[in-house]
Design an enzyme around this catalytic site. Structure first.
Site, PDB file in Angstrom:
ATOM      1  N   LYS A  98       0.840  -1.174   0.000  1.00 52.58           N
ATOM      2  CA  LYS A  98       0.000   0.000   0.000  1.00 52.58           C
ATOM      3  C   LYS A  98       0.886   1.239   0.000  1.00 52.58           C
ATOM      4  O   LYS A  98       2.066   1.125   0.403  1.00 52.58           O
ATOM      5  CB  LYS A  98      -0.981  -0.052   1.170  1.00 52.58           C
ATOM      6  N   ARG A 168       9.478  12.961  -0.947  1.00 44.94           N
ATOM      7  CA  ARG A 168       9.318  14.326  -1.466  1.00 44.94           C
ATOM      8  C   ARG A 168       9.264  14.352  -2.992  1.00 44.94           C
ATOM      9  O   ARG A 168       9.152  15.426  -3.582  1.00 44.94           O
ATOM     10  CB  ARG A 168      10.491  15.190  -0.988  1.00 44.94           C
TER      11      ARG A 168
END
Length: 333
Positions: A98, A168
């Site tokens: 996930k 990021r």
């Protein structure tokens, strides 16, 4: 499909792949027979670490290996659609990490592939397989705390993560929501199903991913869920469920809970703890055991982690991203 010992292939060689493989090799009914990475060196190093007989420097070779019953896909979620899809097309069963995919459209494609090829597919939402979480859900479903009014859950890491880190990186589906927020959202939907309305706010990075996101989910029953995730602030990683007749608190590490406390009006608090046989709280073996149980039973999905539930979570994550203005480079109109 009926098998005695399930033969696993591991696709990717990062930290979560290592943690899962470490549990698999200790399970008598599991055999890890192959690993694949994007490079021969990485695959061979992983194979040597865990005593795996075959190491592939490409994904396709693993997908085509007829000695593999099921592939555990542990790449960053930006690659889940490609990796899991390749394995399903080749006839392998798949357990996929996930967040299941980048978005609900990709998730629907994988589910359709699995159903077309009659293959087992499951999101690796190990929280749903945790015996303590299963006990909590059973108590809630049995009405022990009455009608559910609110759910609260958070998952935040202190960081800081540099711009070069995958968390990021927009190209890798970076941000707090898909990596961490999937847990609070999944916890709320485990208990309440898909919400009818969603509001959300976020703090975005210069790269355009969410550093911190808060969402308020609501249901037609009047229930509300407050969920929060962050990659620039450590949080308690706690959860609670409040009902009309009581409350259940998971004080820390809710997604791999080893205890919770039940509060009911007029009664002393009751603590429920994991059985010693459950193993360490960070054990992934419950997830592996459920996958292997389903395969032996000839099931193509798990009742603990149903595909329709995974699709519902992905729709919620899509809506939250739409509300906060996060879009990934691979997504087109």
């Amino acid at each position: 499909m009926a098998v005695d010992r399930v033969r696993w292939g591991i696709l990717a060689t990062g930290g979560i792949a290592a943690a899962f493989t470490a549990d698999l090799v200790d399970m008598a009914d599991a055999e890890v027979v192959a690993v694949a990475s994007r490079t021969d060196a990485s695959a061979k190093a992983f194979a040597e670490r865990f005593g795996i007989p075959k190491a592939y420097g490409d994904w396709a070779s693993l997908a085509e290996d007829a000695d593999v019953d099921i592939v555990y896909v542990a790449t960053p979620h930006s690659a889940h659609r490609a990796a899991a899809g390749m394995c399903l097309e080749a006839g392998r069963h798949v357990l996929c990490e996930k967040a299941f995919t980048l978005n609900s459209g990709e998730a629907e494609e994988l589910v359709a592939l699995a159903r077309r090829h009659d293959r087992f597919l499951m999101e690796a939402m190990w929280m749903y397989c945790n015996p303590v979480i299963r006990r909590l859900k059973a108590l809630v479903d049995d009405g022990v705390i009455g009608d559910v009014r609110t759910v609260q859950a958070d998952f935040g890491l202190a960081g800081p993560f540099p711009p070069s880190h995958r968390l990021r990186d927009p190209a890798q589906g970076g941000g707090a929501l898909l990596d961490l927020g999937v847990y609070p959202v999944s916890f709320a939907q485990l208990l309440l199903g898909e919400p009818s309305d969603i509001a959300a706010r976020a703090v975005l990075s210069d790269e355009g991913v969410d550093l911190q996101t808060g969402a308020l989910l609501s249901w037609e029953s009047g229930a509300l869920a407050s969920v929060h995730c962050s990659i620039h602030g450590g949080t308690p990683v706690a959860a609670s469920v409040t009902g009309s007749a009581g409350r259940i608190d998971i004080p820390d590490g809710f997604f791999f809970a080893d205890r919770f406390v039940l509060h009911r009006d007029g009664r002393d608090p009751e603590e429920f703890t994991a059985e010693p046989t459950h193993g360490p709280r960070n054990s992934l073996r419950h997830e592996a055991a459920e996958v292997m149980r389903a395969l032996r039973a000839g099931e193509t999905e798990s009742p603990l982690v149903p595909l329709d539930g995974t699709l519902a979570v992905m729709r919620t994550l899509d809506t939250i991203r739409d509300r906060i203005g996060v879009r990934y480079p691979s997504e087109t109109d």
